[in-house]
Design a protein around this motif. Structure first.
Motif, short mmCIF file in Angstrom:
data_model
loop_
_atom_site.label_atom_id
_atom_site.label_comp_id
_atom_site.label_asym_id
_atom_site.label_seq_id
_atom_site.Cartn_x
_atom_site.Cartn_y
_atom_site.Cartn_z
N ALA A 27 21.77 12.97 15.18
CA ALA A 27 22.28 14.13 14.44
C ALA A 27 22.08 15.42 15.23
CB ALA A 27 21.57 14.22 13.09
N GLU A 28 21.00 15.48 16.01
CA GLU A 28 20.69 16.70 16.76
C GLU A 28 21.60 16.89 17.97
OE1 GLU A 28 18.50 19.16 16.08
OE2 GLU A 28 17.93 18.18 14.21
N ILE A 29 22.08 15.78 18.55
CA ILE A 29 22.79 15.90 19.83
C ILE A 29 24.28 15.61 19.76
CG2 ILE A 29 20.70 15.38 21.15
CD1 ILE A 29 21.85 12.60 21.74
N GLU A 30 24.80 15.10 18.66
CA GLU A 30 26.18 14.57 18.67
C GLU A 30 27.22 15.61 19.06
OE1 GLU A 30 26.71 12.66 14.95
OE2 GLU A 30 26.34 14.46 13.75
N ASP A 31 26.99 16.88 18.75
CA ASP A 31 27.97 17.91 19.09
C ASP A 31 27.92 18.33 20.56
OD1 ASP A 31 28.68 17.88 16.47
OD2 ASP A 31 27.47 19.64 15.92
N THR B 240 26.11 5.86 22.61
CA THR B 240 26.13 4.45 22.19
C THR B 240 24.71 4.01 21.85
OG1 THR B 240 25.95 3.84 24.52
CG2 THR B 240 28.14 3.70 23.54
N ILE B 241 24.64 2.99 20.98
CA ILE B 241 23.36 2.39 20.66
C ILE B 241 23.26 1.10 21.46
CG2 ILE B 241 21.95 1.37 18.84
CD1 ILE B 241 23.37 3.33 16.89
N SER B 242 22.18 0.97 22.23
CA SER B 242 22.03 -0.20 23.11
C SER B 242 21.70 -1.43 22.26
CB SER B 242 20.92 0.07 24.12
OG SER B 242 19.66 -0.13 23.51
N PRO B 243 21.87 -2.63 22.84
CA PRO B 243 21.56 -3.85 22.08
C PRO B 243 20.12 -3.87 21.55
CG PRO B 243 22.80 -4.41 24.04
CD PRO B 243 22.47 -2.94 24.14
N THR C 259 16.96 20.27 26.42
CA THR C 259 17.66 20.35 27.71
C THR C 259 19.16 20.13 27.51
OG1 THR C 259 15.69 19.52 28.83
CG2 THR C 259 17.77 19.35 30.04
N LEU C 260 19.48 19.13 26.72
CA LEU C 260 20.88 18.81 26.42
C LEU C 260 21.60 20.00 25.79
CD1 LEU C 260 21.52 15.39 24.67
CD2 LEU C 260 23.26 17.00 25.33
N ARG C 261 20.93 20.64 24.85
CA ARG C 261 21.55 21.75 24.15
C ARG C 261 21.74 22.97 25.03
NH1 ARG C 261 17.66 21.85 19.01
NH2 ARG C 261 18.79 20.52 17.55
N GLN C 262 20.78 23.18 25.94
CA GLN C 262 20.83 24.41 26.74
C GLN C 262 21.62 24.29 28.02
OE1 GLN C 262 17.20 26.56 27.55
NE2 GLN C 262 16.27 25.96 25.62
#
Ligand code: CO
Ligand code: ZN
Length: 329
Positions: A27-31, A37-40, A173-176
């Protein structure tokens, strides 16, 4: 970022049962990502700029240490096995939470050698019931330790800084970060605490050109602590060696150069005990150049793991520096 850290560390997620943490991260990173993907095995892989040159994997583990119910006696007391490196010295009187919110406290049998730390077979869980029939859990149920987050000034304390602080650093880090020239792979891994089990398969699937794990490390700055050069608040620590890996010197150099250029304080880590996902990633496929950015942490694997917010922010800054420039290793 403190609010995010509080939510992450208070989420329930012992090794093998990381779903709630994963949903929170999703939820925090999807945008902010191009694919997710979700790994096995249940890990979360988020990619930014797929196909863009060098593939750089950043990894942090979502799981925390916990316990698993192994036996229930007639009075409703249960025995347990540790999930990961549970510190038995800090177990007595501790509270354990189960997935549905059921709580228990850890008790200890009367022992002749009272000065020694208890052994696993001396410990039991008390659910406040008097019979096996009333016991609200069954053999195989998993629990995580329960303790709320506190801030002592800049020092943040929680039961699962290992490694939700790494998860928080990757999210931040992803967001910034600005649009990178590389393919950046954010891997939120599973089952680290039970032997680095999730990171190898994650790296096999992602097939990165280089990888950096973000995890906690011990410090040497407490009364009669271990002789170690890492201190809380001294900046993130660049791992050179731990029990299971020798960091790739090119990754060490990459982190040091970017830190020096940007004037980011940093330390060097040589750790005698313990390891991180980086060790498993390094040995995947034909081998992966791998290293680890470590967050100094006191009281690891106790209910009160302590990190310094300044180290956390500096770690984000260093990762942003690495991602924003070209990488030649
Ligand atoms: Co750990
Ligand atoms: Zn860890």
């Amino acid at each position: 970022m403190k609010t995010l850290i509080k939510r992450l560390v208070e989420t329930w997620g012992p090794s093998g049962r990381e779903e709630a943490v994963r949903q929170l991260v999703q939820a925090e990173i999807e945008d902010h990502v191009d694919s997710m993907t979700i790994s096995p095995m249940g890990g979360l892989h988020a990619i930014v700029n797929p196909g863009g040159g060098t593939k750089l994997m950043l990894a942090a583990h979502m799981d925390e240490i916990g316990i698993i119910i192994s036996h229930i006696d007639q009075e409703g007391f249960t025995r347990f096995h540790p999930l990961g490196g549970v510190n038995l010295e800090t177990c007595v009187g501790h509270r354990v939470r189960f997935e549905d919110g059921t709580m228990a406290v850890i008790g200890v049998e009367q022992r002749s050698e009272r000065k020694k730390p208890p052994r696993l077979e001396n410990l039991y869980l008390d659910f406040g019931v008097s019979s096996a029939q009333d016991c609200p859990v069954k053999v195989g149920d998993m629990g995580a330790f329960d303790r709320s987050f506190i801030a002592l000034g800049d020092r943040l304390v929680a039961k699962s800084m290992d490694d939700r602080i790494g998860v928080a650093i990757l999210i931040e880090t992803l967001r910034q970060m600005k649009r990178p020239q590389h393919e950046v792979q954010f891997a939120f891994t599973v089952q680290e605490e039970v032997g680095l089990r999730g990171a190898g398969p994650a790296a096999f699937g992602l097939d990165p050109d280089l990888a950096i794990a973000v995890d906690v490390t011990l410090t040497g700055d407490t009364p009669r602590g271990v002789k170690m050069a890492v201190v809380l608040g001294g900046g993130p620590a660049i791992k050179v060696r731990d029990k299971r890996m020798i960091s790739d010197p090119r990754i060490v150099d990459l982190m040091v150069s970017r830190a020096e250029e940007a004037g980011i304080p940093h330390q060097f880590e040589v750790l005698q005990r313990g390891s991180t996902d980086a060790a498993a990633i390094q040995l995947t496929r034909a081998g992966v150049p791998a290293g680890c950015l470590s967050i100094p942490c006191r009281y690891i694997h106790t209910p009160s793991e302590m990190v310094d917010m300044n180290d956390v922010e500096k770690a984000v800054n260093l990762l942003l520096e690495i991602l924003s420039k070209s990488i030649n290793i």
